[in-house]
Design a protein around this motif. Structure first.
Motif: not given
Lengths: 265, 314, 277
Positions: A230-256
């Protein structure tokens, strides 16, 4: 240019049905670069292949929904009609350059055959274009290298050849499925830069599939995050980097790993 | 490349020497005296036997006899037949040519049937796959001389086509010659086609799952281009190797087939010599066919390395 | 992703092994009870020669009026006896050579393998013809010849797995606690190589059926009057125009016997998950 609606993908084996993509929808505009991020098994590669309608050899996949490419539903085309789209309108670069070239054909032949198939060129014309393309992707001495076999190329060079193959017919959309995962770190950056340059020069849309947010930073304008088909979150890359909403996205970003931060050993 | 060829050939020499010792020793394993066998069925006096022994050099030590024989072999002299008293080389060569033709035709037929069925079974899967594998299992269980007998039964009795079982020499009528060898080659090749079919199937399945085939499909190439340039060309390398290695089976089988279809080849020559206890001939045939098999194996290795650039690189 | 799930393969293997064993039971019955289940004496002649199938003679009679079914049963006993004994000998020799060679390695391995290479270089059937011709076609010589020509194939099958198995942890462990080398070979290495050996033995049994019948077909089998599938087929061939159906009996018998072992080999291969080579 590309509008995907209610896309599902189901593997069918031994009478059992396994749904790996769950009614997703997304859009890619002409010339736009879009990233698809998720872990392996998240359905992002199957989604990419759905656009090409490519099932892994020996398995049968049932696609559902609609994939509108310039207003035409790709899922409604016959297999023969689909071969006119593949390579010509939509092209793809795969993950493993070491295994993606036919070992018994020269590198040049593997570009020639595609040009002759789609661009109705003669053998000599195709070869001329092949040499240009090899030069375009940064292969030195392309006239002679065209006659070499894949085993005479390094991994990074092979990925360049595969990119040359993919862009040879100047497609409208280039799908790159983990194009740098199998490569050395230093080579990764070069390949990404090459993809960016070609996208700009040829005016292609780019669908970049990766598990690594680090790869798409600076490459794409918009991102879709996928998990469990499923697509859990989408949006412009800057917005997503700055404020990820979905916990899965947050987890992925934390790994970078961020530039300027250092992991404690 | 050249170095590899030389190494392979050098490794073959000791095996060839061993083969020559076995071929030579086989004749000496005979119960009774070799001279008696040489004299034929007529009972002869002790003096005649002694003369024969001296003539054949049988009074010398074994290793010396072997040396003399080996020297002859290396200069193309395989001794003289007991039955006809003519040099074995002169008698063997034309027959060897006939057997070679039969074997090559059988190999070709086996290759055509094997590659076709193996390809069909791997590409079409499902019922075709099931059918081909069943057919192969059954075929494997039918020895070539049974196939030949059944072919003779069916064609000889129910479809008595003219001249189908009469061997026609090549020099007399090349087309008639090939036609007369078709059915024998088919009976010889059918069993071997099973091995080729199974190997083709495995190779095509293996190649099908390779990334470069997926790339070829993503390029929008036509199905026949993918089949020819991507699948078959890659799958064929192991198949050619297997076909080469089946040569021993084909050579052995030709003895039976030639006897059944009365083809004047090496097999029938061997069979006749066995019935006549013509030992120099048996010895020569064993040596020659083993040498052919060994050299073919070397050739297959080299061809493999040439076709498949990856091999020479490792 | 492309290979079938293991349970299904396993099930198919089981079915095939079961069918193969049932067929083998028929063959064994013939070997053990041969003459007592045959309706007639295989050498009893009658005036009705070259008859087709009748109520009295289910498969008909041969050129001198002997009952073909009885000859087929008794002949099968001879053919199968030679086959089983020869393969048993080849198996024993192959085990000893393969285990020694693979286990000891080094010079022993080199020498044994070179010698086997020499035997391997001969076309099997050609070598068999030459040896039988030299020694004379008796049952004992046939058995010996076939055992010799199939020993190299057997030894190679044993040696391959032994080479890889002997470096395994539990073998190392046994060695470290002072278990003798011979005991290690028998108790730890042998069980690991059983599966490929079983498969190979079945295949060689099928090949041996071929070699035995082919030799007798050429007149190099056990001397008459003992019936034998190969010689029966050769004989039937001579009278094919008069009695075409006499060919069928021996042909089917030979096919049935080899099919038995091929089915067994394929079944075992899937059941025990042995690679195709």
């Amino acid at each position: 240019m590309l509008e995907v609606r209610d896309l599902t993908a189901e593997f069918i084996r031994e009478g059992e049905v396994l749904r790996v993509v769950q009614r997703i929808g997304f859009d890619i505009a002409a010339g736009e670069a879009v990233g698809f991020v998720g872990e392996s098994g998240s359905g992002k590669s199957v989604t990419a292949r759905a656009v090409m309608r490519l099932a892994p050899e020996g398995s049968s996949i049932r696609w559902g929904g609609r994939i509108l490419f310039k207003g035409q539903d790709l899922l409604a085309l016959s297999e023969r009609e689909m071969t006119d789209v593949r390579g010509r309108r939509i092209a793809m670069v795969f993950q493993d350059p070491m295994a993606s070239l036919n070992p018994v054909m020269t590198v040049g032949q593997q570009i020639d055959d595609m040009l002759m198939r789609h661009m109705s060129l003669s053998g000599a014309q195709a070869r001329k274009r092949t040499v240009e393309l090899l030069g375009l992707v940064g292969i030195r001495d392309p006239e002679h290298r065209a006659d070499d076999y894949p085993h005479q190329f390094s991994g990074g060079m092979r990925q360049r050849v595969l990119i040359a193959i993919a862009v040879s017919c100047e497609p409208d959309l280039l799908i790159a499925d983990e194009p740098t995962t199998a490569l050395d770190v230093t080579v990764q950056a070069q390949i990404l830069r090459l993809l960016m340059r070609l996208r700009r020069e040829l005016g292609m849309a780019l669908m970049l599939i990766t598990h690594d947010f680090g790869v798409i930073a600076g490459m794409v304008e918009r991102v879709y995050v996928m998990n469990n088909g499923e697509i859990v979150e989408s949006g412009a890359i800057d917005t997503l980097f700055a404020a990820p909403k979905h916990p899965y996205t947050q987890a992925l970003l934390a790994a970078v790993p961020r530039i300027g931060t250092r992991r404690s050993a | 490349m050249i170095r590899m060829v030389l190494v392979r050939l050098a490794l073959t020499i000791p095996i060839l020497l061993g083969v020559s010792i076995v071929a030579f020793g086989l004749m000496r394993m005979l119960p009774g005296d070799f001279a008696e066998a040489a004299a034929g069925t007529t009972s002869v006096s002790a003096e005649v036997l002694a003369t024969t022994r001296a003539q054949l050099g049988l009074d010398r030590p074994l290793w010396e006899q072997y040396g003399i024989w080996l020297k002859g072999v290396l200069t193309g002299d395989l001794g003289r037949s007991f039955a006809t008293k003519r040099p074995v080389t002169t008698e063997l060569l034309p027959r060897l040519a006939v057997t070679a033709e039969l074997t090559l035709m059988a190999g070709l037929i086996a290759m055509i049937i094997g590659v076709a069925t193996g390809l069909a079974s791997a590409r079409l899967r499902g019922r075709t796959d099931w059918l081909v594998r069943g057919w192969n299992s059954l075929l494997l269980a039918v020895p070539n001389f049974v196939v030949a007998t059944l072919i003779v039964l069916v064609f000889g009795l129910y479809f008595p086509m003219i001249g189908i079982f009469n061997y026609v020499p090549f020099a007399k009528d090349p087309i008639g010659n090939i036609a007369s060898l078709l059915l024998p080659a088919l009976s010889l090749g059918l069993t071997v086609s099973v091995t080729i079919s199974e190997n083709t199937r495995a190779a095509v399945l293996e190649v099908s799952s390779q990334d470069y085939v997926m790339v070829a499909r993503a390029k929008g190439l036509l199905a026949r281009t993918i089949l020819g340039n991507y699948l078959v060309r890659n799958a064929l390398t192991p198949v050619i190797t297997v076909t080469g290695l089946q040569l021993a089976a084909l050579l052995g089988g030709s003895i039976l087939i030639e006897t059944i279809f009365t083809i004047p080849g090496m097999g029938q020559y061997l069979f006749d010599s066995v019935t006549r206890r013509d030992y120099p001939v048996i010895q020569a045939i064993v040596l020659v066919s083993s040498t052919i098999v060994l050299l073919t194996n070397v050739l297959v290795d080299i061809a493999y390395a040439r076709v498949d650039a990856r091999v020479s690189y490792e | 992703m492309s290979d079938a799930p293991a349970p299904k393969k396993h099930h198919r293997g089981q079915t095939m092994v079961f069918i193969g064993l049932a067929m083998l039971a028929v063959l064994l019955l013939i070997v053990v009870f041969g003459p007592s289940i045959a309706p007639y004496s295989p050498s009893k002649t009658s005036p009705n020669s070259l008859d087709g199938p009748t109520a009295m003679h289910w498969l008909g009679t041969d050129s001198i009026g002997r009952d073909l079914l009885s000859r087929l049963i008794v002949g099968g006993r001879g053919t199968l006896f030679i086959t089983f004994v020869a393969v048993a000998l080849a198996l024993a020799a192959g085990l000893v050579l393969g285990l020694t060679s693979g286990y000891m390695g080094g010079k022993v391995d080199l020498i044994v393998m070179r010698i086997l290479d020499v035997i391997f270089a001969f076309p099997v059937f050609l070598l068999a013809i030459a040896v039988v011709a030299a020694l004379g076609p008796t049952v004992r010589n046939l058995i010996l010849t076939i055992a010799i020509v199939y020993t190299p194939a057997m030894a190679r099958v044993v040696r391959g797995p032994v080479l890889s198995v002997k470096r395994w942890d539990h073998v190392e462990a046994a060695r470290s606690v002072g278990v003798g080398e011979f005991a290690i070979a028998i108790r730890h290495v042998l069980p690991m190589v059983i599966s490929p050996i079983l498969v190979q033995t079945s295949l060689i049994l099928a090949n041996t059926i071929f070699t035995v019948t082919a030799l007798s077909f050429l007149g190099l089998g056990p001397p008459p009057p003992d019936p034998n599938w190969g010689s029966m087929l050769a004989e039937a061939r001579q009278f094919m125009e008069l009695a075409p159906l006499t060919v069928i009996g021996p042909a089917v018998a030979i096919i049935f016997a080899s099919l038995t072992f091929i089915v067994l080999a394929n079944g075992l291969r899937e059941l025990l998950d042995v690679g195709s080579r």
